[in-house]
Design a protein around this motif. Structure first.
Motif, mmCIF file in Angstrom:
data_model
loop_
_atom_site.group_PDB
_atom_site.id
_atom_site.type_symbol
_atom_site.label_atom_id
_atom_site.label_comp_id
_atom_site.label_asym_id
_atom_site.label_seq_id
_atom_site.Cartn_x
_atom_site.Cartn_y
_atom_site.Cartn_z
ATOM 1 N N VAL A 23 0.840 -1.201 0.000
ATOM 2 C CA VAL A 23 0.000 0.000 0.000
ATOM 3 C C VAL A 23 0.874 1.250 0.000
ATOM 4 N N LYS A 26 -1.353 5.775 1.975
ATOM 5 C CA LYS A 26 -2.487 5.633 2.903
ATOM 6 C C LYS A 26 -2.759 6.934 3.674
ATOM 7 N N VAL A 29 -5.512 9.632 2.714
ATOM 8 C CA VAL A 29 -6.941 9.523 3.048
ATOM 9 C C VAL A 29 -7.187 10.329 4.319
ATOM 10 N N ILE A 37 -13.608 7.549 -1.970
ATOM 11 C CA ILE A 37 -12.444 6.881 -2.550
ATOM 12 C C ILE A 37 -12.886 6.322 -3.903
ATOM 13 N N SER A 39 -11.750 4.300 -7.259
ATOM 14 C CA SER A 39 -10.711 3.378 -7.724
ATOM 15 C C SER A 39 -11.031 2.810 -9.102
ATOM 16 N N VAL A 50 -9.718 -2.712 -1.452
ATOM 17 C CA VAL A 50 -9.787 -1.297 -1.047
ATOM 18 C C VAL A 50 -10.255 -1.231 0.416
ATOM 19 N N SER A 54 -7.690 0.602 3.107
ATOM 20 C CA SER A 54 -8.069 1.958 3.514
ATOM 21 C C SER A 54 -7.975 2.090 5.030
ATOM 22 N N CYS A 142 -7.697 6.321 -6.286
ATOM 23 C CA CYS A 142 -7.012 5.100 -5.854
ATOM 24 C C CYS A 142 -6.744 4.237 -7.084
ATOM 25 N N VAL A 156 -1.628 -1.043 -4.133
ATOM 26 C CA VAL A 156 -2.807 -0.191 -3.957
ATOM 27 C C VAL A 156 -2.276 1.192 -3.620
ATOM 28 N N TYR A 158 -3.003 5.219 -3.017
ATOM 29 C CA TYR A 158 -3.950 6.299 -2.715
ATOM 30 C C TYR A 158 -3.278 7.625 -3.058
#
Length: 193
Positions: A23, A26, A29, A37, A39, A50, A54, A142, A156, A158
């Motif tokens: 990730v 993060k 967020v 969010i 994606s 997700v 998250s 995302c 992943v 963000y």
């Protein structure tokens, strides 16, 4: 401990090692206030991925047909999913999404509306733009990058919240707003491939 937290814990134990989830961003967020969010959508595993990556608990829209099975419908509702009728303007789903944001929660959306079989971004539906314009939520792009092959790395990412002030003030259409959100997701995909 509610069912959402239990599900998040169980899925995390399985998915993190299975897909070697990594990730990034993060901290982008926001810790409080309404958040959307948005994606890309490459697999049925995207919502749980997700959800577990998250830092905040997320409410997801899920296709209405899944709720027709009473048992599955009850399970989905208990893990903060709510139904949306695809292919039409679903006023109940729109109202529910706005209520979630008004209460200061996090809404998870896949602007493409359906999975991309090629991994390339598809044209977004206007729904993400509608929620972005009709709420004061922070919009966090995302990107899910990888193939969901066991023991291959899945990223992943963000991104930073999209500056929405000018977009909201200039009365940009929901479709154009959704297009802007997708452009930000594309930037993350290009940067982290």
């Amino acid at each position: 401990m509610n069912l959402y937290r239990i599900a998040k814990w169980v899925v995390s134990i399985i998915f993190y090692p299975l897909f070697r989830i990594h990730v990034i961003g993060k901290a982008n967020v926001p810790k409080s206030g309404p958040v959307i969010i948005c994606s890309n959508h490459i697999s049925n595993f995207d919502p749980p991925v997700v959800g577990i990556t998250s830092p905040r608990s997320i409410y997801f829209m899920a296709k209405g047909e899944l709720f027709e099975n009473p048992l599955l419908g009850k399970l989905l509702t208990s893990i903060q999913a709510f139904p949306v009728k695809r292919g039409m303007r679903d006023r109940n789903a729109l109202r529910k999404g706005l209520q979630i944001l008004k209460a200061g929660h996090t809404l998870g959306l896949f602007p493409e509306g359906t999975r991309s079989k090629t991994g390339e971004l598809r044209k977004p539906l206007a729904g993400a733009g509608f929620f972005a314009l009709r709420s004061n939520a922070a919009i966090v792009p995302c990107a899910i990058i990888g193939s969901y092959k066991p023991f291959r790395r899945l990223k992943v990412v963000y991104g930073e919240p999209i500056p929405m002030e000018t977009i909201r003030e200039s009365k940009t259409s929901p479709q154009d707003t959704a297009n802007i959100i997708m452009e930000e997701i594309q930037k993350l995909l290009d940067l982290h491939k």
